[in-house]
Design a protein around this motif. Structure first.
Motif, mmCIF file in Angstrom:
data_model
loop_
_atom_site.group_PDB
_atom_site.id
_atom_site.type_symbol
_atom_site.label_atom_id
_atom_site.label_comp_id
_atom_site.label_asym_id
_atom_site.label_seq_id
_atom_site.Cartn_x
_atom_site.Cartn_y
_atom_site.Cartn_z
ATOM 1 N N ARG A 137 52.221 37.362 45.940
ATOM 2 C CA ARG A 137 51.997 35.928 46.118
ATOM 3 C C ARG A 137 53.300 35.208 46.441
ATOM 4 N N ASP A 138 53.205 34.260 47.340
ATOM 5 C CA ASP A 138 54.314 33.354 47.650
ATOM 6 C C ASP A 138 53.716 31.963 47.789
ATOM 7 N N GLY A 139 53.827 31.174 46.712
ATOM 8 C CA GLY A 139 53.156 29.877 46.698
ATOM 9 C C GLY A 139 51.657 30.071 46.636
ATOM 10 N N ASP A 140 50.950 29.531 47.623
ATOM 11 C CA ASP A 140 49.500 29.677 47.693
ATOM 12 C C ASP A 140 49.086 30.668 48.772
ATOM 13 N N SER A 141 49.991 31.568 49.167
ATOM 14 C CA SER A 141 49.700 32.584 50.171
ATOM 15 C C SER A 141 49.896 33.969 49.578
ATOM 16 N N TRP A 142 49.169 34.944 50.128
ATOM 17 C CA TRP A 142 49.248 36.317 49.655
ATOM 18 C C TRP A 142 49.516 37.258 50.833
ATOM 19 N N ARG A 143 50.392 38.227 50.605
ATOM 20 C CA ARG A 143 50.760 39.172 51.653
ATOM 21 C C ARG A 143 49.763 40.318 51.711
ATOM 22 N N GLU A 160 52.599 34.936 35.435
ATOM 23 C CA GLU A 160 53.401 36.150 35.392
ATOM 24 C C GLU A 160 53.120 36.978 34.146
ATOM 25 N N SER A 161 52.664 36.346 33.069
ATOM 26 C CA SER A 161 52.529 37.032 31.786
ATOM 27 C C SER A 161 51.122 37.539 31.506
ATOM 28 N N VAL A 162 50.116 36.922 32.099
ATOM 29 C CA VAL A 162 48.734 37.233 31.761
ATOM 30 C C VAL A 162 48.081 37.984 32.916
ATOM 31 N N ASP A 163 47.507 39.129 32.613
ATOM 32 C CA ASP A 163 46.771 39.894 33.615
ATOM 33 C C ASP A 163 45.340 39.371 33.688
ATOM 34 N N ILE A 164 44.918 39.024 34.898
ATOM 35 C CA ILE A 164 43.571 38.524 35.111
ATOM 36 C C ILE A 164 42.872 39.421 36.131
ATOM 37 N N PRO A 165 41.536 39.428 36.153
ATOM 38 C CA PRO A 165 40.830 40.240 37.156
ATOM 39 C C PRO A 165 41.324 39.931 38.563
ATOM 40 N N LEU A 166 41.449 40.961 39.373
ATOM 41 C CA LEU A 166 42.044 40.839 40.692
ATOM 42 C C LEU A 166 41.118 40.120 41.670
ATOM 43 N N ALA A 167 41.698 39.208 42.446
ATOM 44 C CA ALA A 167 40.946 38.507 43.481
ATOM 45 C C ALA A 167 40.997 39.308 44.775
ATOM 46 N N VAL A 168 39.998 39.115 45.624
ATOM 47 C CA VAL A 168 39.885 39.868 46.877
ATOM 48 C C VAL A 168 39.981 38.917 48.057
ATOM 49 N N LYS A 169 40.779 39.287 49.048
ATOM 50 C CA LYS A 169 40.871 38.556 50.304
ATOM 51 C C LYS A 169 40.755 39.541 51.459
ATOM 52 N N GLN A 170 40.483 39.029 52.635
ATOM 53 C CA GLN A 170 40.368 39.879 53.818
ATOM 54 C C GLN A 170 41.526 39.608 54.761
ATOM 55 N N CYS A 171 42.150 40.673 55.217
ATOM 56 C CA CYS A 171 43.249 40.565 56.171
ATOM 57 C C CYS A 171 42.697 40.092 57.513
ATOM 58 N N LEU A 172 43.191 38.987 58.001
ATOM 59 C CA LEU A 172 42.681 38.427 59.248
ATOM 60 C C LEU A 172 43.011 39.309 60.447
ATOM 61 N N LYS A 173 44.098 40.058 60.349
ATOM 62 C CA LYS A 173 44.532 40.879 61.483
ATOM 63 C C LYS A 173 43.787 42.206 61.534
ATOM 64 N N THR A 174 43.633 42.874 60.402
ATOM 65 C CA THR A 174 42.999 44.199 60.375
ATOM 66 C C THR A 174 41.549 44.161 59.906
ATOM 67 N N LYS A 175 41.098 43.003 59.373
ATOM 68 C CA LYS A 175 39.731 42.845 58.856
ATOM 69 C C LYS A 175 39.456 43.748 57.652
#
Length: 286
Positions: free
Chosen positions: A84-90, A59-74
């Motif tokens: 983030r919620d646990g190990d999942s991302w919206r 929460e305190s440290v800004d790190i380079p942003l990771a990239v994921k692909q939306c499975l529904k919209t590609k």
């Protein structure tokens, strides 16, 4: 097996035995002394050394942003602590978590805030194309008692040759407090910049770091669309200011330092040119 470098192994003593110091402050102080380019890796190491600090560090440290692909919209989207919620991302495009949560639910905005989030993602997708000519953008909003808050994420990475690369990550976190026909906005912006180059006449260059700026402003509001426009204007102004500051101050200073340390032309030619320049100035003064 993940091995911990010696400079982080030595931090175990600091984090475990300095009872008089706050472990989180010690971890943050250590991160400030390490290469900013390796901040993500160093945060991972610190989380291994002190698992109890994991949530606070993320929460305190800004790190380079990771990239994921939306499975529904590609479509690609950016990951941070705010989606983030646990190990999942919206995903901002489908409003669904990836991978799906075990309970099938997650923290998501209300219908009103979600509609604004969709409009904001459309607007910043245009902004990204105009200013970055590529890259990825994502906007996330969430509800608050007296208004709403959110973050605007932008990322652009380039690698024009095998020996040169660069990346720009900007994280704009804001909150909007509703008032009578106006809203009070507070924006905190972070830019993480990394540049690397390797050349025969220059050697290996690694220029990386981050900059944080904050601004507060009251702006007129007519409807929810006004919020999107106001936030867009604030982010645009802040990014322009931070980019100019990086280019004029930090890059300019780095260029002067490198020029004093290592000259591309022979120093004899440089000194001869400087002597000629001084002689001309002295003659003009006489």
């Amino acid at each position: 097996m993940l091995h911990t470098p010696w400079h982080l192994s030595s931090a175990r003593f600091s984090l475990d035995t300095m009872a008089s110091a706050d472990p989180l402050d010690s971890a943050l102080d250590l991160l400030r002394r390490l290469n900013p380019k390796d901040v993500k890796q160093n945060v991972d190491y610190l989380c291994q050394l002190a698992p109890a600090l994991t949530e606070e560090l993320l929460e305190s440290v800004d790190i380079p942003l990771a990239v994921k692909q939306c499975l529904k919209t590609k479509r690609d989207f950016l990951c941070c602590d705010y989606n983030r919620d646990g190990d999942s991302w919206r995903s901002p495009w489908s409003n669904e978590f990836q991978p799906p949560l075990d309970d099938g639910e997650g923290i998501a905005p209300s219908d009103r805030i979600r509609k604004m989030e969709v409009k904001a993602n459309e607007a910043f997708d245009v902004y990204r194309e105009l200013y970055f000519e590529g890259g990825i953008s994502s906007v996330y909003l969430w509800d608050m008692d007296d208004g709403f808050a959110g973050c605007v994420l932008l990322k652009k990475a380039v690698s024009p040759s095998p020996k040169s690369n660069g990346s720009w990550d900007s994280i704009h976190v804001f909150d909007a407090q509703d008032r009578a026909r106006t809203a009070h906005y507070k924006l905190t912006s972070t830019v993480i910049l990394s540049l690397g180059n390797e050349a025969e006449n220059l050697g290996i260059m690694d220029l990386s770091g981050n900059m944080v700026r904050q601004v507060e402003q009251d702006m007129a509001v007519e409807d929810d669309g006004s919020h999107v426009a106001n936030i867009g204007k604030m982010v645009e102004d802040m990014e322009l200011k931070m980019r100019n500051l990086l280019q004029e101050v930090y890059f300019g200073k780095a260029k002067d330092v490198v020029g004093d340390l290592r000259s591309i032309p022979p120093l004899s030619e440089t000194n001869r040119d400087r002597a000629t320049q001084r002689e001309m100035i002295n003659s003009m003064a006489r």
